[in-house]
Design a protein around this motif. Structure first.
Motif, short mmCIF file in Angstrom:
data_model
loop_
_atom_site.label_atom_id
_atom_site.label_comp_id
_atom_site.label_asym_id
_atom_site.label_seq_id
_atom_site.Cartn_x
_atom_site.Cartn_y
_atom_site.Cartn_z
N GLY A 342 0.82 -1.21 0.00
CA GLY A 342 0.00 0.00 0.00
C GLY A 342 0.85 1.26 0.00
N TYR A 343 1.91 1.26 0.80
CA TYR A 343 2.80 2.40 0.82
C TYR A 343 3.50 2.60 -0.52
CZ TYR A 343 2.20 2.56 5.89
OH TYR A 343 1.68 2.66 7.16
N ILE A 345 2.39 1.85 -3.47
CA ILE A 345 1.44 2.42 -4.43
C ILE A 345 1.32 3.92 -4.22
CG2 ILE A 345 -0.98 2.48 -5.12
CD1 ILE A 345 -1.09 -0.53 -4.54
N MET A 346 1.21 4.36 -2.96
CA MET A 346 1.08 5.80 -2.68
C MET A 346 2.34 6.56 -3.06
SD MET A 346 -1.06 6.05 0.89
CE MET A 346 0.00 4.94 1.81
N LEU A 347 3.49 5.95 -2.86
CA LEU A 347 4.74 6.63 -3.18
C LEU A 347 4.97 6.73 -4.68
CD1 LEU A 347 7.16 5.16 -0.48
CD2 LEU A 347 6.19 7.46 -0.56
N LEU A 349 2.59 7.05 -6.96
CA LEU A 349 1.55 7.85 -7.63
C LEU A 349 2.09 9.11 -8.32
CD1 LEU A 349 -1.57 7.60 -5.30
CD2 LEU A 349 -1.28 6.66 -7.59
#
Length: 539
Positions: A342-343, A345-347, A349
């Motif tokens: 999850g982290y 994916i956010m990084l 983006l």
């Protein structure tokens, strides 16, 4: 294509003799070759059709050298792909052609333009400049006969089909071609059509009245004979120029003032007072553009400032994105960390969104009056993020950090995962601390892998046009300079502004800047890769 086997096909295959099976395989192979031959002929037909159209257009514009090159390349490509022996050339030809067109030709042509005065007022040849000057100073002859004219068109270019009132002879000409005798279709003593040209209706003439009024068809090859012009597309009159061109003396004389303008070799007719008649023409000026870039105080000042900022911007961008990406990659190396996917994916983006779109969003958020940062984070403050010289540079670096760290994060994470665990275990056994293991073991091994990517990142940021153009537009602008550049401009955006913005577009000077940028980046890359090789040998 895979054939599905069934019991029936198995029985048929078993019933065939070896000769029949061999014949079947030969037929299948022949069918495959036939399909490939048809596809090859179709593709070559498309290539030949495009080449034929290019040759036709080049023939109309008398570009003989380019026409010969296009024809020769087309013949060579057909020979290669219809030959049975040139197997390597069939694979190499597309790549070599694209390399020549998009790399070698572009670089060579840019270098050529850098040694000319090509730009606003010096776009064409001398003949075109003479014709343009004569056309721009036309006045109607008082006792001019009235010519019956018909407006015609060919490939988007307008022309005049003229009927001489004295002898009824018909001729055709355009803005670039003087009147030439033609065989035309007559109607009521007036030429109304000619083969190969489309006759415009009265409604078409009205719709394109501005283009029709700008038509000035030279009466003959001698520009002093004047030109035929029309206001309504029905009747034309003779106009002569107030400028008198003397090809023998190579001078242009203003008949109203008596001032003589001569060709001084600078690409324009120039009077003794230094006044020039524009447009001029393109000439070879040697190293004048480079000398002007380095010695003209109105150019040298902003050039030095922009060059210094370009190096600072590229260096800080690479360093900041690398260290932030490395820090995050080290955090993800911790086995106790949860929700890693999850982290990640956010990084990633910021890296997934188009950079130019992200820059536009940041420009809106940093708006001084209604931006999200000022209104929400700073409670309505009016911080000039994009209009103050220092804050604008800081803003550019912040946005580029946000855009660039995901790439470095991915690179560093992959490189760290490639370092064997035994290396760290050996360091622990020798009593090294985690910081010593990282600084003396992991970081040198990491740099061997990522240094070429850091060099590439530096070259990318050295020419990061999208971010500068979309975020600040290069502003805020320098005061009292002759070129439209600002505090956040880098060299590539400066080149763009010199070439494509403002009233005077100096392609020659912009090309000179481009050559200087190429030399700087190439030098940095060569030196850096040599250092990288030394680093590999050291490790």
């Amino acid at each position: 294509m895979t054939q599905t086997l069934t019991p029936e096909t198995d029985e048929k295959a078993a019933a065939q003799t070896p000769r029949q099976r061999s014949a079947a395989r030969t037929a299948d192979a022949a069918g495959g070759r036939l399909r490939w031959l048809i596809a090859k002929i179709a593709l070559l037909a498309v290539v030949d059709a495009v080449a034929l159209y290019a040759v036709f257009v080049l023939f109309l514009h008398s570009e003989w050298l380019v026409l010969a090159v296009v024809a020769a390349v087309t013949v060579l490509v057909n020979w290669i792909y219809f030959s049975r022996k040139q197997i390597p050339a069939k694979y190499l030809a597309p790549g070599i052609i694209l390399l020549i067109v998009f790399q070698i030709f572009t670089l060579t042509y840019t270098a050529y333009i850098g040694f000319t005065n090509y730009g606003t007022g010096h776009n064409g040849s001398k003949d075109q400049a003479v014709a343009s000057l004569m056309r721009s100073s036309l006045v109607r002859v008082e006792d001019s006969p009235t010519y019956d004219v018909t407006v015609v068109e060919q490939f988007g270019e307008l022309g005049l089909l003229v009927t001489d009132p004295t002898d009824g002879e018909t001729s055709l000409g355009t803005n670039s071609q003087p009147l030439q005798p033609v065989d035309a279709t007559m109607e009521g003593g007036k030429a109304v059509a000619v083969e190969g040209w489309t006759t415009l209706t009265f409604a078409d003439v009205l719709a394109r009245s501005n283009e029709v009024e700008e038509l000035a068809v030279a009466y003959s090859d001698d520009p002093n004979d004047g030109a035929i012009r029309t206001q309504d597309g029905q009747k034309g009159y003779l106009y002569t120029s107030t400028l008198l061109y003397d090809p023998a003396a190579d001078t242009m004389t203003d008949t109203t003032t008596g001032v003589v303008y001569a060709d001084t070799g600078e690409g324009a007719f120039t009077a003794e007072s230094g006044e020039q008649l524009l447009p001029g023409w393109q000439v070879f000026v040697g190293f004048d553009n480079f000398v002007r870039a380095l010695t003209d105080t109105s150019i040298r000042g902003p050039l030095l400032a922009v060059t210094a900022w370009t190096f600072v911007f590229a260096a800080i961008s690479v360093a900041s994105t690398f260290f932030l990406g490395l820090l995050l990659a080290l955090l993800f190396q911790n086995k106790r960390m949860r929700f890693k996917n999850g982290y990640r994916i956010m990084l990633i983006l910021p890296y997934a969104f188009p950079a130019f779109l992200s820059a536009l969003i940041w420009a809106g958020m940093m708006n001084e009056s209604f931006g999200f940062i000022n209104q929400v984070i700073f409670g309505g403050a009016e911080i000039p993020w994009l209009t103050d010289p220092l804050l604008a540079k800081i803003s550019v670096l912040i946005v580029n950090l946000w855009l660039g760290f995901p790439y470095m994060f991915l690179v560093c994470m992959g490189a760290l995962q490639g370092i064997p665990e035994e290396v760290s275990e050996a360091g622990v056994m020798d009593g090294a601390s985690p910081w010593q293991i990282f600084r003396r073991i992991k970081l040198p091994l990491l740099l061997v892998t990522v240094t070429p990517l850091l060099i590439a990142s530096f070259a990318f940021n050295f020419n990061n046009f999208n971010l500068i153009y979309m975020l600040t537009g290069g502003g805020p602008r320098f005061a009292d300079v002759s070129i439209p550049v600002g505090h956040t401009d880098i060299l590539i955006s400066m080149v763009y502004k010199v070439a494509f913005t403002g009233q005077n577009r100096d392609y020659g000077l912009a090309s000179a800047f481009t050559i200087l940028i190429f030399i700087v980046v190439a030098t940095i890359a060569i030196v850096s890769f040599r250092k990288t090789k030394a680093l590999e040998e050291l490790n």
